[in-house]
Design a protein around this motif. Sequence first.
Motif, short mmCIF file in Angstrom:
data_model
loop_
_atom_site.label_atom_id
_atom_site.label_comp_id
_atom_site.label_asym_id
_atom_site.label_seq_id
_atom_site.Cartn_x
_atom_site.Cartn_y
_atom_site.Cartn_z
N LEU A 4 7.88 3.61 -22.26
CA LEU A 4 7.60 2.42 -22.26
C LEU A 4 8.01 1.74 -23.33
O LEU A 4 7.81 0.64 -23.67
CB LEU A 4 6.08 3.48 -23.64
N ASP A 5 9.56 1.76 -22.77
CA ASP A 5 10.26 0.84 -24.80
C ASP A 5 10.49 -0.57 -23.62
O ASP A 5 10.78 -1.61 -23.68
CB ASP A 5 11.35 0.66 -24.48
N VAL A 6 9.50 -0.91 -22.54
CA VAL A 6 10.16 -1.60 -21.19
C VAL A 6 9.16 -3.42 -22.28
O VAL A 6 7.73 -3.14 -22.26
CB VAL A 6 9.53 -1.98 -20.22
N GLU A 7 9.50 -4.47 -21.81
CA GLU A 7 8.30 -4.99 -22.49
C GLU A 7 6.84 -5.10 -21.66
O GLU A 7 7.68 -5.94 -20.10
CB GLU A 7 9.40 -7.07 -22.16
N GLU B 291 1.17 -1.12 0.01
CA GLU B 291 0.00 0.43 -0.33
C GLU B 291 1.00 1.59 -0.35
O GLU B 291 0.69 2.16 -1.15
CB GLU B 291 -1.12 0.60 0.93
N LEU B 292 2.04 1.13 0.66
CA LEU B 292 2.56 2.56 0.98
C LEU B 292 3.84 2.87 -0.29
O LEU B 292 3.60 3.52 -0.88
CB LEU B 292 3.45 2.32 2.14
N MET B 293 3.42 1.36 -1.31
CA MET B 293 4.59 1.60 -2.65
C MET B 293 3.71 1.93 -3.69
O MET B 293 3.71 2.97 -4.36
CB MET B 293 4.87 0.49 -3.30
N SER B 294 2.41 1.35 -3.57
CA SER B 294 1.33 1.88 -4.31
C SER B 294 0.88 3.78 -3.82
O SER B 294 0.54 4.57 -5.26
CB SER B 294 -0.39 1.33 -4.05
N VAL B 295 1.13 4.37 -3.13
CA VAL B 295 0.95 5.19 -2.87
C VAL B 295 2.43 5.71 -3.42
O VAL B 295 1.94 7.50 -3.85
CB VAL B 295 0.55 6.16 -0.99
N SER B 296 3.08 6.40 -3.21
CA SER B 296 4.39 6.92 -3.28
C SER B 296 5.30 6.86 -4.43
O SER B 296 5.52 7.15 -5.26
CB SER B 296 5.54 6.62 -1.92
N PHE B 297 4.89 5.36 -4.89
CA PHE B 297 6.06 4.83 -6.40
C PHE B 297 5.08 4.56 -7.03
O PHE B 297 5.88 4.23 -8.51
CB PHE B 297 7.29 4.01 -5.35
N GLY B 298 3.83 3.84 -6.53
CA GLY B 298 3.05 2.99 -8.07
C GLY B 298 2.64 3.41 -8.53
O GLY B 298 2.76 2.53 -10.00
N PRO B 299 2.88 4.73 -9.21
CA PRO B 299 1.66 5.52 -10.43
C PRO B 299 3.27 5.06 -11.70
O PRO B 299 2.66 4.65 -12.81
CB PRO B 299 1.84 7.14 -10.70
N VAL B 300 4.47 5.65 -11.41
CA VAL B 300 4.78 4.81 -12.69
C VAL B 300 4.95 3.35 -13.22
O VAL B 300 5.20 3.14 -14.12
CB VAL B 300 6.93 5.50 -12.25
N SER B 301 5.08 2.37 -12.10
CA SER B 301 4.79 0.69 -12.38
C SER B 301 3.47 0.97 -12.74
O SER B 301 3.71 0.22 -14.06
CB SER B 301 4.72 0.42 -10.99
N LEU C 84 1.54 2.52 -14.76
CA LEU C 84 1.18 3.49 -16.18
C LEU C 84 1.74 3.03 -16.94
O LEU C 84 1.33 3.16 -18.06
CB LEU C 84 1.10 4.66 -15.86
N THR C 85 3.44 2.75 -16.58
CA THR C 85 4.13 2.16 -17.80
C THR C 85 3.61 1.16 -17.89
O THR C 85 3.22 0.54 -19.11
CB THR C 85 5.86 1.92 -17.14
N TYR D 219 4.24 10.96 -19.98
CA TYR D 219 5.18 11.75 -18.95
C TYR D 219 3.42 11.51 -17.91
O TYR D 219 2.24 11.88 -17.88
CB TYR D 219 5.12 13.53 -19.09
N ILE D 220 4.07 11.29 -16.34
CA ILE D 220 3.48 12.41 -14.54
C ILE D 220 3.68 13.38 -15.04
O ILE D 220 4.80 13.98 -15.09
CB ILE D 220 3.24 11.34 -14.17
N HIS D 221 2.55 14.16 -14.84
CA HIS D 221 3.12 15.71 -14.35
C HIS D 221 2.16 16.09 -12.71
O HIS D 221 1.75 15.40 -12.78
CB HIS D 221 3.15 16.68 -15.66
N GLY D 222 2.50 17.21 -12.55
CA GLY D 222 1.51 18.06 -11.99
C GLY D 222 2.05 17.95 -9.99
O GLY D 222 3.00 17.56 -9.97
#
Length: 182
Positions: A177-180, A71-81, A83-84, A97-100
């Motif tokens: 977005l180049d990751v498989e 849950e902590l990772m989802s809140v703090s780092f999750g969006p990158v993972s 959304l990628t 890009y994530i912005h804002g």
Amino acid sequence: MQGELLALALLHPDREYSIAELAAEVGVTPTAVLREVDRLVGGGILTDRRVGRSRLVKARTDTPLYRPLSELMSVSFGPVSVLTDALAGLEGVERAYIHGSWAARYNGEPGLPPADVDVLVVGAPDADALFDLAEEASRRLRREVNVHRVSVEAWGAPTGDPFLTSVRERPLVQLNLDVEVE
């Protein structure tokens, strides 16, 4: 690097990663990942196994630490993972890009925790698919995900759109977005 590594493993608990895959995903050397994996396995957060010469690691979901850490990772780092993964498989997406406020906090700017995640998608993906993607990402991240789509030409134009000007002037987190994607 620790946060991104934990987010990757904890937010995808059914997937095993090789050390090389983790290094590529996080953007550091395999040696750096190996040191961190050793610590996380020793701490009971990850589990590992060997397949030939490869070492595969994944999240341990059988401990009391798993749920609060994920849950902590989802809140703090999750969006990158999250959304990628979602955008890498979507046809017509050139860049994203994530912005804002989320990007600002991620880049170290002080402030209140962001209530949502703003995403700029460059390209021509299907609008309905983008809407569905945002809904699913919102569910997984437990916060609203707002997706704004712009053409490659509009993103590349030096001036004009006040929205794009403001996005360019603030912190951005480019999604790799180049990751498989599996």
